[in-house]
Design an enzyme around this catalytic site. Structure first.
Site, PDB file in Angstrom:
ATOM      1  CB  CYS A  67      -0.905   0.014   1.225  1.00 26.31           C
ATOM      2  SG  CYS A  67      -2.191  -1.243   1.220  1.00 26.31           S
ATOM      3  CD  GLU A  69      -2.695   4.311   2.550  1.00 26.76           C
ATOM      4  OE1 GLU A  69      -3.864   4.713   2.430  1.00 26.76           O
ATOM      5  OE2 GLU A  69      -2.243   3.338   1.902  1.00 26.76           O
ATOM      6  CB  CYS A 107      -6.581  -0.896   3.612  1.00 24.25           C
ATOM      7  SG  CYS A 107      -4.875  -1.407   3.961  1.00 24.25           S
ATOM      8  CB  CYS A 110      -2.594   1.153   5.830  1.00 24.70           C
ATOM      9  SG  CYS A 110      -1.655   0.533   4.417  1.00 24.70           S
TER      10      CYS A 110
END
Length: 156
Positions: A67, A69, A107, A110
């Site tokens: 991801c 992040e 998400c 994260c």
């Protein structure tokens, strides 16, 4: 890149911190978007005022994807030990979608990761026409706290 003009969602942010993070994430994904490879970029702000960027890395095996992040968190930790205070992620539209990038919340994975490393971090989340900057802990009530770290480091 998709070839169509895409609107920057930072213009809809009323909070200046949220606007700066969204603008940085939008600029990053606008220049690095690749269909089915890179569709989201994230920006993390540290307590010293620096912004660190991350790019979503898709993978043929979904579990191997990273991801944006998490990438931004890693980029920040490579150069600073300062507290991380805020994060924003922007999804770039596919060529078949309306030409509007949008703010996306972290998400669940994260959320856990960011809170492990910065319990007080805030996140920019979509909320109707104007994205909001909210404490990430509010998006993840009852966060998992294991025994890997001392309790005061895991949940101050």
């Amino acid at each position: 890149m998709s070839g169509h003009r895409v609107a920057d969602p930072a213009a809809r942010c009323s909070d200046p911190v949220a606007g700066a993070l969204v603008a940085a994430a939008f600029a990053a994904i606008s220049s690095r978007y690749v269909l089915a490879r890179h569709q989201i970029a994230a920006a993390v702000l540290d307590a010293d005022g620096s912004i660190h960027l991350g790019l979503h890395l898709d993978a043929m095996v979904g579990r191997a994807a990273v991801c944006a992040e998490a990438s931004a968190l890693s980029a920040a930790r490579l150069v600073t030990g300062a507290d991380l205070v805020a994060v924003a992620a922007v999804r770039y539209p596919k060529p078949t979608e309306p030409a509007a990038a949008r703010v996306v919340p972290p998400c669940g994975l994260c959320r856990e990761l960011l809170l492990d490393h910065s319990p007080g971090i805030r996140a920019v989340v979509p909320d109707g026409p104007h994205p909001l900057l909210v404490p990430l802990g509010e998006l993840l009530p009852h966060k998992y706290v294991g025994t890997k770290w001392p309790a005061h480091l895991a949940n101050p």
